[in-house]
Motif scaffolding. Structure first.
Motif, PDB file in Angstrom:
ATOM      1  N   LYS A  62       0.804  -1.256  -0.119  1.00  0.00           N
ATOM      2  CA  LYS A  62      -0.060  -0.017   0.031  1.00  0.00           C
ATOM      3  C   LYS A  62       0.818   1.330  -0.104  1.00  0.00           C
ATOM      4  N   ARG A  63       1.912   1.226   0.783  1.00  0.00           N
ATOM      5  CA  ARG A  63       2.728   2.448   0.787  1.00  0.00           C
ATOM      6  C   ARG A  63       3.540   2.555  -0.509  1.00  0.00           C
ATOM      7  N   ALA A  64       4.195   1.446  -1.137  1.00  0.00           N
ATOM      8  CA  ALA A  64       4.777   1.440  -2.256  1.00  0.00           C
ATOM      9  C   ALA A  64       3.765   1.868  -3.598  1.00  0.00           C
ATOM     10  N   ILE A  65       2.688   1.538  -3.591  1.00  0.00           N
ATOM     11  CA  ILE A  65       1.578   2.214  -4.647  1.00  0.00           C
ATOM     12  C   ILE A  65       0.993   3.482  -4.417  1.00  0.00           C
ATOM     13  N   GLU A  66       1.360   4.077  -3.492  1.00  0.00           N
ATOM     14  CA  GLU A  66       0.628   5.216  -3.208  1.00  0.00           C
ATOM     15  C   GLU A  66       1.184   6.310  -4.299  1.00  0.00           C
ATOM     16  N   GLU A  69      -0.237   4.668 -10.591  1.00  0.00           N
ATOM     17  CA  GLU A  69      -1.383   4.093 -11.454  1.00  0.00           C
ATOM     18  C   GLU A  69      -2.104   2.835 -10.510  1.00  0.00           C
ATOM     19  N   PHE A  70      -1.184   2.213  -9.707  1.00  0.00           N
ATOM     20  CA  PHE A  70      -1.463   0.974  -9.164  1.00  0.00           C
ATOM     21  C   PHE A  70      -2.207   1.140  -7.657  1.00  0.00           C
ATOM     22  N   GLU A  71      -2.317   2.644  -7.303  1.00  0.00           N
ATOM     23  CA  GLU A  71      -3.120   2.736  -6.171  1.00  0.00           C
ATOM     24  C   GLU A  71      -4.336   2.213  -5.842  1.00  0.00           C
ATOM     25  N   PRO A  72      -5.103   2.063  -7.081  1.00  0.00           N
ATOM     26  CA  PRO A  72      -6.438   1.407  -6.764  1.00  0.00           C
ATOM     27  C   PRO A  72      -6.447   0.187  -6.335  1.00  0.00           C
ATOM     28  N   LEU A  73      -5.432  -0.614  -6.316  1.00  0.00           N
ATOM     29  CA  LEU A  73      -5.287  -2.042  -5.809  1.00  0.00           C
ATOM     30  C   LEU A  73      -5.080  -1.830  -4.153  1.00  0.00           C
ATOM     31  N   LYS A  74      -5.226  -0.747  -3.547  1.00  0.00           N
ATOM     32  CA  LYS A  74      -5.047  -0.846  -1.875  1.00  0.00           C
ATOM     33  C   LYS A  74      -6.192  -1.229  -1.370  1.00  0.00           C
ATOM     34  N   ASP A  75      -7.511  -1.334  -1.958  1.00  0.00           N
ATOM     35  CA  ASP A  75      -8.546  -1.977  -1.455  1.00  0.00           C
ATOM     36  C   ASP A  75      -8.775  -3.621  -1.488  1.00  0.00           C
ATOM     37  N   ALA A  76      -7.971  -3.964  -2.349  1.00  0.00           N
ATOM     38  CA  ALA A  76      -7.884  -5.408  -2.651  1.00  0.00           C
ATOM     39  C   ALA A  76      -6.783  -6.155  -1.706  1.00  0.00           C
ATOM     40  N   LEU A  77      -5.850  -5.055  -0.873  1.00  0.00           N
ATOM     41  CA  LEU A  77      -5.033  -5.765  -0.226  1.00  0.00           C
ATOM     42  C   LEU A  77      -5.307  -5.865   1.417  1.00  0.00           C
ATOM     43  N   GLU A  78      -6.325  -6.991   1.452  1.00  0.00           N
ATOM     44  CA  GLU A  78      -6.785  -7.483   2.668  1.00  0.00           C
ATOM     45  C   GLU A  78      -6.397  -8.843   2.745  1.00  0.00           C
ATOM     46  N   GLY A  79      -6.064  -9.401   3.787  1.00  0.00           N
ATOM     47  CA  GLY A  79      -5.914 -10.753   4.123  1.00  0.00           C
ATOM     48  C   GLY A  79      -4.597 -11.423   3.040  1.00  0.00           C
ATOM     49  N   PRO A  80      -4.593 -12.552   2.902  1.00  0.00           N
ATOM     50  CA  PRO A  80      -3.320 -13.048   2.165  1.00  0.00           C
ATOM     51  C   PRO A  80      -3.243 -12.330   0.872  1.00  0.00           C
ATOM     52  N   SER A  81      -2.483 -12.122   0.132  1.00  0.00           N
ATOM     53  CA  SER A  81      -2.154 -11.435  -1.059  1.00  0.00           C
ATOM     54  C   SER A  81      -0.915 -11.622  -1.695  1.00  0.00           C
TER      55      SER A  81
END
Length: 165
Positions: A62-66, A69-81
């Motif tokens: 999450k910190r790396a994608i801030e 263009e990959f920032e929208p992935l932050k919501d998918a980063l819950e649990g094992p990823s």
């Protein structure tokens, strides 16, 4: 938190940023439920397709994608990823992971970013069904070649008929 721990985390964040720099796509999957042997087989398939696959702490990704263009992935980063990244073929991560998901009947897509466009779980599954670049080029060339070779055979038949007459 110690300075060493902060520095270690920053090194990982920088590594993630470097992998995403110039990437055509990144796909996040829930990798739970697979055995070590299955994980090894999956990694081998991904390597063969020039796809980088790594499991990182979600907070570091999450910190790396801030601000990228990959920032929208932050919501998918819950649990094992797990994070699969390709710099060469935009559909490769989704395509290869779909094969693995279908083979093992485990794991699932969470989301992805393909050529700058955010894709939810359903959309990334659609992307996975797109053939690879080499297959698309071969199909295109085959579709061009077919009418040309048909015309050549027709002209040759006309020439042969005239020669016999």
């Amino acid at each position: 938190m110690s300075i060493e721990a902060k520095q270690a985390k920053q090194v990982i964040i920088d590594e993630i940023k470097e992998k995403l720099n110039g990437a055509q796509s990144a796909v996040v999957i829930d990798y739970m439920g697979i055995t070590v042997a299955q994980a090894d087989a999956m990694r081998k398939k991904l390597r063969e397709a020039n796809v980088d696959y790594t499991v990182y702490k979600n907070t570091l990704v999450k910190r790396a994608i801030e601000g990228t263009e990959f920032e929208p992935l932050k919501d998918a980063l819950e649990g094992p990823s797990g994070l699969a990244i390709s710099k060469e073929d935009a559909t490769a991560p989704a395509r290869v992971l779909k094969e693995v998901i279908d083979d093992f009947k485990k794991m699932s897509f969470k989301a992805g970013v393909v050529e700058g466009k955010f894709c939810d779980q359903a959309q990334i599954t659609e992307v996975a069904n797109i053939p690879g670049r080499d297959v698309l080029i071969a199909k295109f060339l085959g579709s061009i070649q077919s009418p040309v070779s048909k015309a050549v055979r027709t002209f040759q038949a006309i020439a042969d008929a005239k020669a016999e007459a």
